[in-house]
Design an enzyme around this catalytic site. Structure first.
Site, PDB file in Angstrom:
ATOM      1  N   GLN A  11      29.848  14.125  59.059  1.00 25.49           N
ATOM      2  CA  GLN A  11      29.418  14.460  57.915  1.00 25.49           C
ATOM      3  C   GLN A  11      29.966  13.390  56.853  1.00 25.49           C
ATOM      4  O   GLN A  11      29.147  12.951  55.852  1.00 25.49           O
ATOM      5  CB  GLN A  11      29.776  15.866  57.354  1.00 25.49           C
ATOM      6  CG  GLN A  11      29.171  16.913  57.995  1.00 25.49           C
ATOM      7  CD  GLN A  11      29.338  18.221  57.393  1.00 25.49           C
ATOM      8  OE1 GLN A  11      30.365  18.575  57.780  1.00 25.49           O
ATOM      9  NE2 GLN A  11      28.410  18.701  56.671  1.00 25.49           N
TER      10      GLN A  11
ATOM     11  N   ARG B  10      41.724  19.005  55.076  1.00 33.33           N
ATOM     12  CA  ARG B  10      41.400  19.274  56.306  1.00 33.33           C
ATOM     13  C   ARG B  10      40.180  18.586  56.698  1.00 33.33           C
ATOM     14  O   ARG B  10      39.246  18.311  56.007  1.00 33.33           O
ATOM     15  CB  ARG B  10      40.751  20.897  56.607  1.00 33.33           C
ATOM     16  CG  ARG B  10      40.172  21.442  57.800  1.00 33.33           C
ATOM     17  CD  ARG B  10      39.721  22.587  57.924  1.00 33.33           C
ATOM     18  NE  ARG B  10      38.936  22.975  58.916  1.00 33.33           N
ATOM     19  CZ  ARG B  10      37.541  23.205  59.068  1.00 33.33           C
ATOM     20  NH1 ARG B  10      36.912  23.416  57.953  1.00 33.33           N
ATOM     21  NH2 ARG B  10      36.988  23.362  60.264  1.00 33.33           N
TER      22      ARG B  10
ATOM     23  N   HIS C   8      34.322  19.548  65.355  1.00 31.97           N
ATOM     24  CA  HIS C   8      33.298  20.142  64.311  1.00 31.97           C
ATOM     25  C   HIS C   8      31.694  19.600  64.601  1.00 31.97           C
ATOM     26  O   HIS C   8      31.257  18.826  64.159  1.00 31.97           O
ATOM     27  CB  HIS C   8      33.696  19.450  62.810  1.00 31.97           C
ATOM     28  CG  HIS C   8      33.282  20.156  61.791  1.00 31.97           C
ATOM     29  ND1 HIS C   8      34.097  20.774  60.863  1.00 31.97           N
ATOM     30  CD2 HIS C   8      31.812  20.666  61.542  1.00 31.97           C
ATOM     31  CE1 HIS C   8      33.239  21.423  59.814  1.00 31.97           C
ATOM     32  NE2 HIS C   8      31.911  21.353  60.194  1.00 31.97           N
TER      33      HIS C   8
ATOM     34  N   ASN D 205      35.390  24.497  65.009  1.00 32.13           N
ATOM     35  CA  ASN D 205      34.899  24.800  63.779  1.00 32.13           C
ATOM     36  C   ASN D 205      33.560  25.724  64.073  1.00 32.13           C
ATOM     37  O   ASN D 205      32.656  25.149  64.579  1.00 32.13           O
ATOM     38  CB  ASN D 205      34.611  23.785  62.941  1.00 32.13           C
ATOM     39  CG  ASN D 205      33.789  24.181  61.556  1.00 32.13           C
ATOM     40  OD1 ASN D 205      34.516  24.793  60.820  1.00 32.13           O
ATOM     41  ND2 ASN D 205      32.612  24.066  61.509  1.00 32.13           N
ATOM     42  N   GLU D 206      33.568  26.925  63.598  1.00 33.30           N
ATOM     43  CA  GLU D 206      32.056  27.682  63.677  1.00 33.30           C
ATOM     44  C   GLU D 206      31.604  27.915  65.113  1.00 33.30           C
ATOM     45  O   GLU D 206      30.587  27.437  65.180  1.00 33.30           O
ATOM     46  CB  GLU D 206      31.403  27.350  62.575  1.00 33.30           C
ATOM     47  CG  GLU D 206      31.903  27.446  61.044  1.00 33.30           C
ATOM     48  CD  GLU D 206      30.855  27.246  60.146  1.00 33.30           C
ATOM     49  OE1 GLU D 206      29.756  26.812  60.152  1.00 33.30           O
ATOM     50  OE2 GLU D 206      31.245  27.402  58.823  1.00 33.30           O
TER      51      GLU D 206
ATOM     52  N   ASN E 139      35.934  30.535  57.539  1.00 34.80           N
ATOM     53  CA  ASN E 139      35.106  29.686  56.576  1.00 34.80           C
ATOM     54  C   ASN E 139      34.057  30.872  55.846  1.00 34.80           C
ATOM     55  O   ASN E 139      33.571  31.883  56.781  1.00 34.80           O
ATOM     56  CB  ASN E 139      34.279  28.974  57.518  1.00 34.80           C
ATOM     57  CG  ASN E 139      34.684  27.593  57.939  1.00 34.80           C
ATOM     58  OD1 ASN E 139      36.016  27.386  57.621  1.00 34.80           O
ATOM     59  ND2 ASN E 139      33.974  26.628  58.601  1.00 34.80           N
TER      60      ASN E 139
ATOM     61  N   TYR F  47      31.123  31.458  52.717  1.00 31.68           N
ATOM     62  CA  TYR F  47      30.391  31.222  51.557  1.00 31.68           C
ATOM     63  C   TYR F  47      29.298  32.169  51.058  1.00 31.68           C
ATOM     64  O   TYR F  47      29.244  32.060  49.796  1.00 31.68           O
ATOM     65  CB  TYR F  47      29.345  30.261  52.559  1.00 31.68           C
ATOM     66  CG  TYR F  47      29.899  28.766  52.884  1.00 31.68           C
ATOM     67  CD1 TYR F  47      30.040  27.988  51.927  1.00 31.68           C
ATOM     68  CD2 TYR F  47      30.384  28.740  54.130  1.00 31.68           C
ATOM     69  CE1 TYR F  47      30.612  26.819  52.443  1.00 31.68           C
ATOM     70  CE2 TYR F  47      30.845  27.606  54.653  1.00 31.68           C
ATOM     71  CZ  TYR F  47      30.925  26.559  53.383  1.00 31.68           C
ATOM     72  OH  TYR F  47      31.579  25.452  54.112  1.00 31.68           O
TER      73      TYR F  47
ATOM     74  N   GLU G  75      37.177  26.906  54.735  1.00 32.11           N
ATOM     75  CA  GLU G  75      35.940  26.231  53.961  1.00 32.11           C
ATOM     76  C   GLU G  75      35.461  27.585  52.913  1.00 32.11           C
ATOM     77  O   GLU G  75      35.490  28.506  53.598  1.00 32.11           O
ATOM     78  CB  GLU G  75      35.029  25.900  54.833  1.00 32.11           C
ATOM     79  CG  GLU G  75      34.995  24.843  55.687  1.00 32.11           C
ATOM     80  CD  GLU G  75      33.684  24.404  56.529  1.00 32.11           C
ATOM     81  OE1 GLU G  75      32.524  25.029  56.080  1.00 32.11           O
ATOM     82  OE2 GLU G  75      33.953  23.930  57.370  1.00 32.11           O
TER      83      GLU G  75
ATOM     84  N   TRP H 274      35.275  23.470  50.399  1.00 29.07           N
ATOM     85  CA  TRP H 274      34.085  22.612  50.902  1.00 29.07           C
ATOM     86  C   TRP H 274      33.264  22.214  49.828  1.00 29.07           C
ATOM     87  O   TRP H 274      32.599  23.001  49.220  1.00 29.07           O
ATOM     88  CB  TRP H 274      33.244  23.446  52.184  1.00 29.07           C
ATOM     89  CG  TRP H 274      32.299  22.575  52.685  1.00 29.07           C
ATOM     90  CD1 TRP H 274      31.155  22.174  52.393  1.00 29.07           C
ATOM     91  CD2 TRP H 274      32.526  21.782  53.836  1.00 29.07           C
ATOM     92  NE1 TRP H 274      30.557  21.148  53.309  1.00 29.07           N
ATOM     93  CE2 TRP H 274      31.481  20.969  54.044  1.00 29.07           C
ATOM     94  CE3 TRP H 274      33.969  21.391  54.739  1.00 29.07           C
ATOM     95  CZ2 TRP H 274      31.543  20.043  55.078  1.00 29.07           C
ATOM     96  CZ3 TRP H 274      33.711  20.492  55.799  1.00 29.07           C
ATOM     97  CH2 TRP H 274      32.458  19.741  56.136  1.00 29.07           C
TER      98      TRP H 274
ATOM     99  N   GLU I  31      24.541  16.851  54.975  1.00 28.70           N
ATOM    100  CA  GLU I  31      24.722  18.282  55.143  1.00 28.70           C
ATOM    101  C   GLU I  31      23.722  18.718  56.583  1.00 28.70           C
ATOM    102  O   GLU I  31      22.653  19.345  56.236  1.00 28.70           O
ATOM    103  CB  GLU I  31      24.048  18.883  53.900  1.00 28.70           C
ATOM    104  CG  GLU I  31      24.050  20.402  53.909  1.00 28.70           C
ATOM    105  CD  GLU I  31      25.403  21.526  54.252  1.00 28.70           C
ATOM    106  OE1 GLU I  31      26.396  20.769  54.478  1.00 28.70           O
ATOM    107  OE2 GLU I  31      24.939  22.515  54.554  1.00 28.70           O
TER     108      GLU I  31
END
Ligand code: PNW
Length: 481
Positions: free
Chosen positions: A21, A78, A124, A170-171, A311, A313, A382, A432, A439
């Site tokens: 990213q 991170r 990631h 990650n995720e 993480n 949101y 995040e 984040w 994105e």
């Protein structure tokens, strides 16, 4: 009266990013393609037709990024490593690329010299493309697990005592579901033939999730046996999870459905890591399509977190459905909505269709995780938001991101409440993101940064109001001791 919420003086807070990213420099120092380089070249996959070829140019701007972190008063950063910079062809018998590896060791040294604690994510989403082509990437258990374990060992050995916090993956939910069910993320496989030439959404996501858990557990075993004592470091996996409220809190079927949605997204990975088995709700719906752990595998996976990486949101309302779930269903036979039966709205719109702020949900989910998994140490790896229409604003207005300031204020206070009043052992928090960046399938129009990046003006960074606000919020919560 309840005591005021606070955070301890050693609370580890900072900002997060990910290699694809922000880095750009796709061919520098011997890097090879990842699956995201390949995915971005396919027409129609990225909303604005862009890719990560330049992004924030962070591969060449490590010093600028560290200066930004210092300006934001961050204690930690991170970031993730690009596997295909370190082992361009990806495999355990492929050559290690010393210049790529040296780049990251130097960056870590520079962070430490600036007094910033590095938190390193090994993966990631940017798998070396060669491994996808060579043997089907994440779908191939034996090859993938061994190649990932080898890559992890190379990194642990090179970093030595410098790195105290590692995130293995990650995720994994996103890798599995968005990569192999909806086809929205690389490698873009799906049963939906309008999106993908190949894929079986009824099976592949569950196989991929299983393989990611095994790869995580192997890397943790290596870390614990060969490196942990010498380095004093900790390692864990980062899971995404939103908070689910029942659409109708009076209807037990909606209450059950909300719980089931937590299990299908969070417990899919966390139950094996803490209990050595998949949740019953998933086994019941997916039957033999959900792989089984052998007794040896279950023992390896169980207990494989030193900390829980979280993480978070947004939140949703969950409504049960009465019909039988489709074979492609990954939600747990339910619907997610932004409005409850009583007509309450979960939160205001943002630029991301899936994200609406709801700070209370963060406190509730922290408690849900803490209760279910026996009060683990939690690092929030995040949390953040986009803003509706932010990209359209002139720079002077864009830098006044009051909506984002409000989001962080609500969420960080909700976390302090969870720690102070609900006994949740949350020890760190990474916003984040440090700066606007690529994105994924949304391209560059959606911005998550606390610093603005001028993509047409030489990638110059400008701190937004939120960049300073986060430091102020943490300092206020941490100084009342
Ligand atoms: C996280 N969704 O991903 C990632 O870890 C970041 O790399 C990313 O930039 C950030 O959130 C903001 O999106 C998600 O569609 C991406 O539900 C998409 C979803 C969830 C999480």
């Amino acid at each position: 009266m309840q005591p005021e919420s606070k955070l301890p003086a050693d609370f580890l807070w900072g900002f997060a990013t990910a290699s694809y990213q922000i880095e750009g420099a796709p061919h520098d120092d011997g890097r090879a393609d990842s699956i995201w380089d390949t995915f971005c070249r396919q027409p129609g996959k990225i909303a604005d037709g862009t890719n990560g070829d330049v992004a924030c140019d962070s591969y060449h701007r490590g010093a600028e990024d560290i200066a930004l972190l210092t300006e934001c008063r961050a204690k930690a950063y991170r970031f993730s490593l690009s596997w295909s910079r370190i082992i361009p062809l990806g495999g355990r018998n492929d050559p290690v690329n010393e210049p790529g590896l040296r780049h990251y060791v130097q960056f870590v040294d520079d962070l430490i010299a600036a007094g910033i604690e590095p938190m390193v994510t090994l993966y990631h989403w940017d798998l070396p493309d060669n491994l996808d082509k060579r043997y089907g990437g994440l779908l191939n258990k034996d090859e993938f697990v061994q190649d990932y374990a080898h890559y992890a060992r190379v990194v642990f050995a090179a970093m030595g005592t410098r790195v105290k916090y590692y995130v293995t993956f990650n995720e994994p939910w996103c890798s599995s579901i968005l990569g192999y069910s909806t086809g929205y993320f690389a490698p873009g496989r799906s049963s939906d033939r309008s999106k993908s030439a190949a894929g079986d959404s009824s099976r592949e996501p569950w196989i991929v999730g299983h393989n990611l858990l095994l790869a995580h557990a192997h890397a943790v075993k290596i870390f614990r046996e060969e490196f942990k004592q010498k380095t004093g470091g900790q390692i864990g996996i980062t899971l995404n999870g939103d908070y689910m409220y029942p659409w109708d809190p009076e209807d037990p079927r909606d209450v059950d459905a909300a719980q089931r949605k937590h299990e299908f997204s969070i417990s899919w990975f966390a139950d094996p890591v803490y209990f050595g088995k998949y949740p019953d709700s998933m086994r019941k719906q997916l039957k033999e399509r959900l792989p089984e752990f052998s007794p040896e595998e279950a023992a390896l996976v169980k207990g494989s977190n030193d900390f829980y990486g979280m993480n978070h949101y947004t939140a949703n309302y969950v409504k049960h459905v009465d019909s039988e779930p489709a074979p492609e269903d990954f939600l747990g036979n339910l619907e997610c909505t932004f409005e409850s039966k009583a007509g309450e709205n979960i939160g205001p719109e943002t630029q991301s269709p899936w994200l609406r702020p709801n700070g209370l949900g963060f406190r509730k989910l922290l408690k849900w995780i803490s209760d279910r998994y026996g009060r683990p140490a939690i690092y929030v790896t995040e949390n953040g938001t986009s803003l509706k229409g932010e990209n359209e604003l002139p720079l002077d207005r864009l830098l006044q991101d009051d909506f984002r300031v409000q989001y962080f204020d609500d969420y960080i206070r909700a976390m302090a409440d969870a720690r102070t009043h609900d006994g949740v052992d949350v020890r760190g928090y990474m916003a984040w993101s440090l700066m606007d960046n690529f994105e994924w399938a949304e391209g560059y129009e959606t911005r998550f940064g606390v610093c603005y990046v001028d993509y047409t003006g030489g990638q110059k960074r400008y701190p937004k109001k939120s960049a300073k606000a986060i430091g102020d919020i943490f300092e206020a919560l941490m100084k009342q001791h």
